[in-house]
Each structure stands twice: as structure tokens, then as C-alpha cells.
Design a protein around this motif. Structure first.
Motif, short mmCIF file in Angstrom:
data_model
loop_
_atom_site.label_atom_id
_atom_site.label_comp_id
_atom_site.label_asym_id
_atom_site.label_seq_id
_atom_site.Cartn_x
_atom_site.Cartn_y
_atom_site.Cartn_z
N THR A 413 -27.33 43.85 -13.39
CA THR A 413 -25.98 44.28 -15.37
C THR A 413 -26.40 43.35 -15.87
O THR A 413 -25.76 42.27 -16.41
N ALA A 435 -21.64 44.91 -9.87
CA ALA A 435 -22.25 44.06 -10.48
C ALA A 435 -22.17 42.66 -8.88
O ALA A 435 -20.85 42.80 -8.10
N PHE A 442 -19.81 37.62 -15.39
CA PHE A 442 -20.72 38.62 -15.53
C PHE A 442 -21.72 38.46 -16.72
O PHE A 442 -21.04 37.76 -18.11
#
Length: 720
Positions: A413, A435, A442
């Protein structure tokens, strides 16, 4: 002439040369003047400050810094401030004045070792030396009763007055060339001006010389004369010496943006510089392939033709490489094609040997006083993944994929992973991202507003994001990649036409020969080189520096900032012969340097995120506002999406702008103003009065400033 009215210890008077005085080293002296003479000196506070200091210390109405050119004298920062009874007369600041050299007194000063004092200018002009001046000028001086100088009148006009006192100190370069003078002039005799005052004046002249050299060297490098010499320098550098080694002042390994920046700036100072690069096509940032793919995806969408994509990518790469090679020739850099490696260092001579391999058995040896490593990075490959570059790729080999896959799995990610995710999704590919962390973790380096906007866009494009997901097994099954995925709900096996692992990059250091240094380089697959705060390798006694990806900087713009800092560190060593003091540190490449993520749409940021600002100053001392592109005139005319925005992060106490975060097409252009605002610590109160060309998206900055001011005003009134 006479010096009877003032102490004579340490003072000198001019002598006649039977005509215009010309130094023996005039050609070299004029070369130095061309290199150091600075126009627009009124914008240089350092020179103005030195001039003002001289006027205050000596209480003289006139002070200036003069450069003696071939036929003229250029007076920098000339100030005439009447003293005594005339102190109310307005000061005349001529800033940059040019006068004939053969009418100047300073032409005699540069003939002296350190200074020249003339206590009686009238006697000087009527004496033997004065007879060297042009007849018309001598007649003018005779009528005035002294050396003519411009003088301000109370009504704002300029008239000529006779000067009766002159003292000048030579401005000398580090090579001892007399390029000009630092002078004070008075319209009355100065019996108080003795050896102590001369010592101060010489000190000021020395400071002016140091400033001019450093400014020309570090901030405004080179000039037309140096450019003219560059071609000869490049030809001379191509010949090997008796020991078979070609000697250079500096050798740069790697022809990316940082490497070419360092090579060109060093060569621009008249140094002999070589750039070693193994690829025929070079010069562009690491991510140029994804940028080309992005533009094609935006223009053609699902109708993108893969053969055309490859053709466009190669064409752009070739054109950019040709541009870079032309630039290298213009700056006099010797381009050597091949793979370079450090072959040895000598602490006795201070030279480093670089071996360049251009083919089997073809080795060329270079000897250099300094080396700059800028070899970039490569995709990090996890050992258990069976990369085949047909179905299973890394973030480098994906660029060589021969087709547009129907489905693509991306592990990672980071910036590169998310750029490719949005690009392939825009071309109609079914994209899945794994992820390892939760949604809240994130993209932790992005501001929360940018993160939420990007995740929303991914979901809107149909990209599947699997949070808290890891890949347990990778294998190829026919023409597909079969992966075993593990997530919160258990394990599952899925197939994709293509799979990419994008879990970071590692510095390209394995073939640089760093084991030849005096001590181990302590390299690992996942770590950058060990360097000090100046980006100099700790393992070497000689000046070897690392910039860009191999130093840990992951963005081309930050790498270029590093390269500029390394050049500033090297120039005093290579040009002036100064040893590195070790106290200076490399510039912070992240401060005021904007970052761009080339997703679709693009996003850009500079400075602190809202979270970082809150940690630094406290949540109650930080104010953030978000303004939409659609609320600008241009945004309204073009019907820009409501999702496009600019976010300002400000300090509550003074409205100082701490961070700028932009989401939407055009973010890469808008962020440059944001970088200026952050680096200069500008406030929203000042930003609101900026003028922007109508009608551009930059209007959004004023909207954001006004919104921030409204928010600050409400908080002061205690409103919710």
C-alpha cells in the motif's frame, strides 16, 4: 601630493604610471571580475550591510564597493548620505553605477597590495598622478577644486561636489587577484583617519570579497566565460594520464535527476567532471514508466492499446535521454557509458579510483578527488515469491508486462502500489489490493483527508481493498497467479491474471565496490548507506557522498535538494582548497519540498499533516480547513468534482501555514505555491491579500485563507 595632515604609519599614496595603470595579471584579473561581478547588487543585503557599516563607523557621507572592469568601474551599492549641517538632505542611493575606468581613483588602488589613502584630493588631481586622467575630466576637477562626485541637494536634485578625502582597500580573491575596492569618500578633510581605520576598512573589504566569491560559487554558479571554457574542459578531460587513469575533479555514478544535477553544477564551476551511467536511456526519475502509463490511461481508459503504450514510453524515454545528453555537453560534463564501481581510495593522495566496465574485459580507470553516488534503487523482492515476469511481477518488472491483464493483484500500500492500482483500474482492469494493516493504518504518512479521499476513489473505481490481509503462498497456475490470502475471516485461494509485489525499494549498492573502502560499508538489502549528516560515507576517508534512493530519500525532488547540498559541500573543497569542516549538515530535503502521488486523480502535499501538527503544537493550537476546487470560478466553469480539495493546516496563535494538502487533477501544479508558503512560514492573514491571475485554480488558496481566518475569528469569539 602630501599626507602631512594625517598619521602616515600604514598609509599609502598613489604613484604615477605615465598613463592608465594596468596590473601585470590583467587578463586573469578580468576573468575573476567576470566571474564575481554581480549585477542587481541592491538586492544583496550582505553588501548593503557592509556599506552601511562603513558609513556608520567612519562617519563618511560616501561608501561604495567598486569592481574594476576592462573599460569601466562598476560601483555596487553606492550611497551618499550628507553629514553634519546637511544631514536633513535626502540620501542618494545610486545602487549600481557605471563610470569610466580611466576617470576612477580605484584603478590606482588595485595596483596596491592592500590599500590607498588620499588625504587631499585637490592636490592629487593637480599633481603628477592626476595628469594621467583625461584632460576634460581634469578640467572639471580644477573648476570644482577637487575630485568630482555626485551630491544630493535638498530639493532632490543631483549636483557635482569636490571630494577632499579618499580611502580604499583592495578586494582580493582567494587567489590574490585584485578585482575591486571597498571605499569611503568625504567632502571634508579627515585627519582622524589613520592606521586603525585602515585596518577596519581592509577587514570590510575582506568580508565583501568572501561574500562575492561564495555567492558566485554557491548560489549563482558560473557565467558566460565559464560556459565558453566548458567545451575545452571536456576535451581535455578525455585524455588518460601516464598511469592509464583519466583524472577528474569529481565523478558522479548514476544519471538520474540527482546525479545530473550534481554533475552539471560542479562542471559549471570549471571543474572536470565525469558522469558514469550504464544505460543508454537515462535521466528521468525512477517512476517515469508509471507516469507515462498514467497519461495513456487517463486519455484512452479501457480502450488503451498496449503496443501503443510501450511505443509512447520508449519514445518519451529516448527524447528525455537526448535532452539530458545535450545538457551534459552544454555544461562540459564528460559522459562515460558503463557501470562504475569504487576500486580503491588513497588517504595519502586523497584520490579515489573508479573502474568503469563497458563490456567483457573493457575496463576504464578514473581517478577523482571526489565521488558522488546516485545509482538509485530497485524493487524489493521477497525471497519466497516466485517472480517470473510473466504472471508474477515486482514494481520494476511490471513495466515490461506484454499485455493488459484482465485482473491484477497488488501486494503493498505504498505510493507505487497505489499509483498502479488507480492506473490499471482506469484502464478497466479488475484490481485487488492487499493491505496488511487496518483501514486506520492505511497510508500513515498521508494527511487523513488525503487518505480518506484516496480510499473513497479506489472504492469508486471498483478497486477491492483487503485490509488486514497477507499473502501466505504464491505460485503460478497456467497463465495465472494463484495466491493463498489470509485475512480476519480466514484463508482463501484466488487466481489473478497478473500479480505484483510492491513492498518497497532497496538501494542499488551491491555493485558499487564499496567493500574496497577502508572499513566495511555495512550494507543490507533493506537499508541505505551509512552516512553522516552531510551525506558523506562514514566508511571512507575520502570525500564520497550518496544522494537519492541509496541515501534513503525516495523522491526525485528530495534527491535533487540533496544533490544541491552535496555540491555546496564540495565546491569549497574542490575550487577553493578548503577542507571540510564537518560542522555543516545537508539541507533537509523534506522541508518545503513538495511530494506528488501520481494516482488518478493526483494528490500532493508539503509540510505537516494535521496529526503531525497536533503532536508538535497540541490539538487545540492547530486549525485545519478544507476548500473545494468546485468553489473557485475555474472549478465551477469546468464542473470539477466536489471530491477535489485543498487543505490548509495552520497554527492558531498566528495563522502560520504548517502544511498544504491537495487532492485532484492539478494538485501537482498547485502544490508548488504551497511549498513556498510552508518554507517561508507565511500566514493566512498575508495569503488573503495575494493576487492570482484570473481565472486559475490558485484562487483556491485565497478561499482557504479566508476560511481559515473565519475559523480563527470564531474561535476567538468562543463560537462553536
Amino acid at each position: 601630493m602630501t599626507t602631512s595632515s594625517i598619521p602616515t604609519d600604514g598609509l599609502r599614496s598613489p604613484k604615477s604610471y605615465g598613463g592608465q595603470p594596468i596590473p601585470e595579471n590583467e587578463e586573469a584579473r578580468l576573468g575573476a571580475v567576470v566571474g564575481l561581478n554581480q549585477v542587481h547588487s541592491e538586492t544583496q543585503p550582505a553588501l548593503v550591510a557592509l556599506r552601511n557599516t562603513a558609513q556608520r563607523l567612519f562617519q563618511t557621507p560616501v561608501a561604495f564597493i567598486g569592481m574594476i572592469e576592462e573599460e569601466t568601474q562598476r560601483l555596487l551599492t553606492v550611497c551618499i548620505a550628507p553629514q553634519g549641517a546637511e544631514s536633513t538632505t535626502p540620501t542618494a542611493d545610486f545602487k549600481d553605477m557605471v563610470t569610466p575606468r580611466d576617470c576612477s581613483i580605484c584603478q590606482y588602488t588595485i595596483m596596491e597590495k592592500d590599500h590607498l589613502v588620499i588625504p587631499d584630493m585637490d592636490a592629487f588631481m593637480r599633481g603628477e598622478v592626476g595628469s594621467d586622467f583625461p584632460e576634460e575630466f581634469r578640467q572639471q576637477a580644477s573648476e570644482l577644486g577637487g575630485y568630482p562626485i555626485p551630491w544630493p541637494t535638498p530639493d532632490g536634485e543631483i549636483e557635482l561636489r569636490p571630494a577632499h578625502f579618499y580611502a580604499g582597500a583592495t578586494i582580493r580573491t582567494r587567489e590574490g587577484l585584485h578585482i575591486g575596492t571597498f571605499c569611503v569618500v568625504d567632502v571634508v578633510p579627515r585627519p582622524d583617519f589613520g592606521a586603525a581605520q585602515i585596518q577596519i576598512l581592509e577587514s570590510l573589504a575582506g568580508q565583501a570579497a568572501e561574500y562575492l566569491e561564495d555567492r558566485a560559487l554557491l548560489r549563482f554558479p558560473a557565467n558566460l566565460r565559464l560556459l565558453q571554457q566548458a567545451g575545452e574542459q571536456q576535451r581535455d578531460a578525455s585524455a588518460p594520464s601516464d598511469d592509464g587513469q583519466t583524472r577528474f575533479d569529481a565523478v558522479v555514478l548514476g544519471g538520474g535527476p540527482a546525479g545530473t544535477t550534481a554533475a552539471c553544477r560542479l562542471s559549471f564551476q570549471g571543474l572536470r567532471v565525469a558522469l558514469v551511467e550504464p544505460k543508454a536511456v537515462f535521466g528521468a526519475p525512477t517512476g517515469i514508466n508509471s507516469k507515462v502509463l498514467r497519461e495513456v490511461a487517463m486519455e484512452h481508459g479501457s480502450g488503451a492499446n498496449w503496443d501503443q503504450i510501450a511505443e509512447i514510453r520508449e519514445l518519451i524515454g529516448a527524447r528525455d535521454a537526448a535532452r539530458i545528453q545535450t545538457q551534459l555537453k552544454r555544461y562540459g560534463v564528460s559522459l562515460i557509458q558503463g557501470r562504475g564501481a569504487i576500486a580503491g581510495v588513497s588517504s595519502e593522495t586523497g584520490e579515489t579510483t573508479v573502474e568503469v566496465s563497458s563490456g567483457p574485459g573493457e575496463i576504464r580507470r578514473l581517478s577523482t578527488r571526489a565521488a558522488v553516488l546516485s545509482t538509485g534503487s530497485k524493487a524489493r523482492r521477497l525471497a519466497h515469491i516466485p517472480f517470473d515476469n510473466e504472471c508474477i511481477f515486482d514494481s520494476d518488472s511490471i513495466n515490461a508486462i506484454g499485455r493488459k491483464p484482465k485482473s491484477l493483484f497488488i501486494q503493498g500500500t505504498g505510493v507505487i502500489a497505489l499509483e498502479y492500482a488507480t492506473i490499471f483500474a482506469a484502464m478497466g482492469v479488475d484490481v485487488t489490493i492487499a493491505a496488511r494493516g487496518s483501514r486506520e493504518r492505511f497510508l500513515p504518512k498521508l494527511d487523513v483527508a488525503l487518505r480518506d479521499a484516496l480510499v473513497a476513489e479506489l472504492e469508486a473505481q471498483g478497486v477491492e481493498v483487503l485490509f488486514e490481509c497477507s499473502v501466505e503462498e504464491w505460485e503460478r497456475s497456467g497463465d495465472a497467479a494463484r495466491l493463498k490470502l489470509s485475512g480476519p475471516s480466514g484463508s482463501t485461494t484466488r487466481e489473478f491474471e497478473a500479480a505484483m509485489s510492491a513492498v518497497g525499494r532497496v538501494p542499488a549498492t551491491q555493485e558499487l565496490g564499496l567493500d574496497s573502502l577502508n572499513s566495511p560499508a555495512q550494507l543490507s538489502e533493506a537499508r541505505a548507506l551509512e552516512m553522516d549528516e552531510r551525506l558523506r560515507l562514514r566508511a571512507s576517508t575520502n570525500p564520497i557522498y550518496a544522494v537519492g534512493d541509496i541515501s534513503g530519500s525516495g523522491l526525485a525532488c528530495q534527491a535533487v535538494v540533496q544533490a544541491q547540498g552535496v555540491v555546496n559541500e564540495l565546491l569549497p573543497q574542490l575550487v577553493q582548497g578548503k577542507s571540510s569542516g564537518g560542522s555543516a549538515s545537508a539541507p533537509d530535503s523534506s522541508l518545503g519540498t513538495a511530494s506528488v502521488v501520481w494516482a488518478i486523480p493526483e494528490l500532493a502535499f508539503v509540510g505537516k499533516t494535521e496529526h503531525e501538527a497536533s503532536d508538535a503544537f497540541g490539538p487545540s493550537d492547530v486549525v485545519s480547513v478544507i476548500t473545494r476546487f468546485a468553489d473557485t470560478i475555474r472549478g465551477s466553469l469546468h464542473g470539477l468534482p466536489e471530491s477535489y480539495f485543498l487543505k490548509l493546516v495552520c497554527l492558531r496563535q498566528d495563522g502560520r501555514i504548517l502544511g498544504v494538502h491537495v487532492y485532484g487533477e492539478g494538485a501537482s501544479e498547485l502544490i508548488h505555491l504551497g511549498a513556498s508558503l510552508v518554507s517561508s512560514a507565511e500566514s493566512v492573514f498575508k495569503l488573503q491579500y495575494r493576487t492570482f491571475p484570473a481565472v486559475t485554480l490558485h484562487e483556491i488558496y485565497r478561499n482557504a485563507a479566508l476560511q481559515a481566518i473565519d475559523t480563527l475569528s470564531e474561535s476567538l469569539r468562543g463560537e462553536p
